[in-house]
Design an enzyme around this catalytic site. Structure first.
Site, PDB file in Angstrom:
ATOM      1  N   ASP A  37       0.763  -1.151   0.023  1.00 52.25           N
ATOM      2  CA  ASP A  37      -0.060  -0.182   0.067  1.00 52.25           C
ATOM      3  C   ASP A  37       0.856   1.314  -0.074  1.00 52.25           C
ATOM      4  OD1 ASP A  37      -2.188  -2.036   0.490  1.00 52.25           O
ATOM      5  OD2 ASP A  37      -1.997  -1.553   2.646  1.00 52.25           O
ATOM      6  N   GLU A  46     -10.969   0.142  -4.184  1.00 49.67           N
ATOM      7  CA  GLU A  46     -10.324   0.578  -3.137  1.00 49.67           C
ATOM      8  C   GLU A  46      -9.209   1.392  -3.286  1.00 49.67           C
ATOM      9  OE1 GLU A  46      -9.264  -2.640  -0.334  1.00 49.67           O
ATOM     10  OE2 GLU A  46      -8.007  -3.488  -1.985  1.00 49.67           O
TER      11      GLU A  46
END
Length: 470
Positions: A21, A212
């Site tokens: 991420d 997302e």
């Protein structure tokens, strides 16, 4: 005399580190990477505290561990540590301090911590809230918050957040909220910037709806909204001339299974075991890169950061890039020498395409900590008949020999090529061994830039530590 700079590779952090991420930023001539923190062989995502790594902008193979910058129990909501810190983002506030925005896995609010330096110890500040004090996510009609992304202009900070899985009609997309100079109070309610799969109006996002990983960057006068689509393995982008949109879908920047790339194989054929993806773009010393993550250990929960150089077209679009072993090196690696197997960018079994990681019996990148080792040893395991392992790219000069280090129980031959469908240039017959054993072969390889593909034909299951070109 300056010391020789280290080459950048993928994954760009040490083989034992798991920072997915990734949100990269340049502060004071250093690149800082912020992300969540997996552990090897974890049973869920993001089991670790937030840690930070940084590197000089002119030496992207030389990363320094900055330590734990925020612990998962530092927030009053998680004093017992039962929740995990999901993907964060960082922005410098109008006061010059650094603010980290994050969400836990079991609550629907956005928390904020602050620090005087990019990688010091962040201290809990508060929760993003409306003017009446109600936390974002707690007001009736609010969608649960997830994966915050932030960018600041003047006294306004734009916060992007959302999560939209298939089948959940309560989720409509990623929203942009405007925060005031205190970095916590919502000055303008959220506007939809990217629709999810269950939103009846997909607009230009049709086929690549938002899932997302909201992230936002600005290049010139254009805002780039980077996100993970409903297919999960791809990082897409949309553009606008305003941080609040409307945004127009433009394309895929990178896929962590290389789906959509047709330069060296069929575009629909995945050549790595992919899954969810999250990352962003950043300019470093005049070049732009996309940061993303890959999956190891045959599961979703041991993810490692990777990066690739990207190039913009004249009209500001970003053509999709291949996943490579060279990563932040942004140029072919030196071919001569030993190269570790865990830097493979392609790993698949011929005739058995797998877009997502996790199917049993497939080869995988993993690690093991044996007695006497300070750090775990990374290698590829589960190598079976028709397994292909690819590394890209190498600047090869004067190469006349290729070697591999393998172990395991198998009876067969390793073949070396410069492309998946290219002629075999070298063969090495292997036999059962429970220790790392080196096998070598002569190879005719004219000077040039090459991919290296190593495939196995035979029985059994083998492991690979490295290959060498000499």
């Amino acid at each position: 005399m300056n010391e020789k700079k280290m080459q950048g590779i993928n994954p760009y952090l040490p083989s034992w580190e798991y920072i997915p991420d990734g949100e990269p930023y340049v502060f004071n001539d250093r690149v800082y990477i912020y992300g969540s923190h997996d552990i090897f062989d974890g049973h869920v995502f993001c089991l670790g505290d937030y840690v930070c790594w940084s590197a000089p902008v002119d030496d992207l193979g030389n990363w320094t561990y900055e330590g734990v910058i925020y612990g998962k129990t530092d927030d009053p909501l998680n004093k017992d540590g039962r929740m995990c810190l999901y993907a964060p983002d960082v922005v410098q506030g109008p006061d010059g301090r650094y603010y980290i925005y994050y969400v836990y896995d079991k609550v629907s609010v956005v928390s904020v911590a602050v620090c005087d330096t990019p990688a010091g110890k962040y201290e809990f500040l508060g929760y993003v809230h409306y003017k009446d004090g109600t936390k974002l996510g707690d007001r009736e009609g609010d969608e649960p918050q997830f994966d915050p992304g932030v960018i600041r202009e003047g006294d306004k900070t734009y916060l992007y957040t959302g999560f939209c899985p298939r089948g959940d009609k309560s989720r409509s997309g990623s929203f942009c909220f405007v925060l005031g100079p205190d970095m916590l109070t919502i000055e303008e309610d959220g506007v939809l910037v990217a629709p999810g799969i269950m939103n009846p109006d997909h607009g230009s996002f049709e086929g690549h709806e938002f899932f997302e990983a909201s992230s936002i960057r600005k290049r010139g006068n254009t805002y780039y909204f980077i996100y993970s689509s409903i297919w999960m393995h791809e990082l897409c982008y949309a553009t606008s001339d305003s941080p609040q949109g409307p945004f127009t879908y433009k394309g895929v920047i990178v896929s962590n299974c290389d789906h959509g790339i047709g330069t060296y194989k069929d575009a629909e054929f995945p050549t790595m075991y992919g899954a969810n993806n999250h990352g962003s773009i950043v300019e470093i010393a005049g070049e732009w890169y996309i940061f993303y993550h890959r999956h190891t250990n045959g599961n979703w929960y041991s993810r490692q950061g990777c990066a690739e150089i990207i190039h913009f077209t004249e009209d500001g679009e970003i053509p999709q890039v291949e996943i490579t072993s060279q990563g932040l090196n942004a140029a072919p690696l030196i071919g001569k020498g030993e190269h570790m197997a865990y830097t493979a960018c392609n790993l698949f079994t011929e005739g058995e395409p797998h877009m997502y990681v996790g199917d049993p019996g497939e080869p995988m990148i993993k690690q093991r900590l044996d007695e006497g080792m300070d750090k775990p040893e990374p290698f590829i395991s589960g190598i079976k008949d028709k397994t292909f392992i690819g590394f890209k790219y190498y600047d090869c000069k004067g190469i006349t020999k290729v070697s591999i280090k393998v172990r395991g129980y198998g009876d067969g031959v390793f073949e070396v090529r410069t492309g998946i469908d290219s002629p075999v240039l070298a063969e090495m017959k292997v036999e059962n061994t429970n220790i790392w054993t080196e096998y070598s072969s002569d190879i005719e390889l004219a000077d040039g830039t090459y991919a290296i593909y190593i495939s196995y034909k035979g029985s059994g299951s083998l492991q690979m530590l490295s290959f060498s070109l000499d």
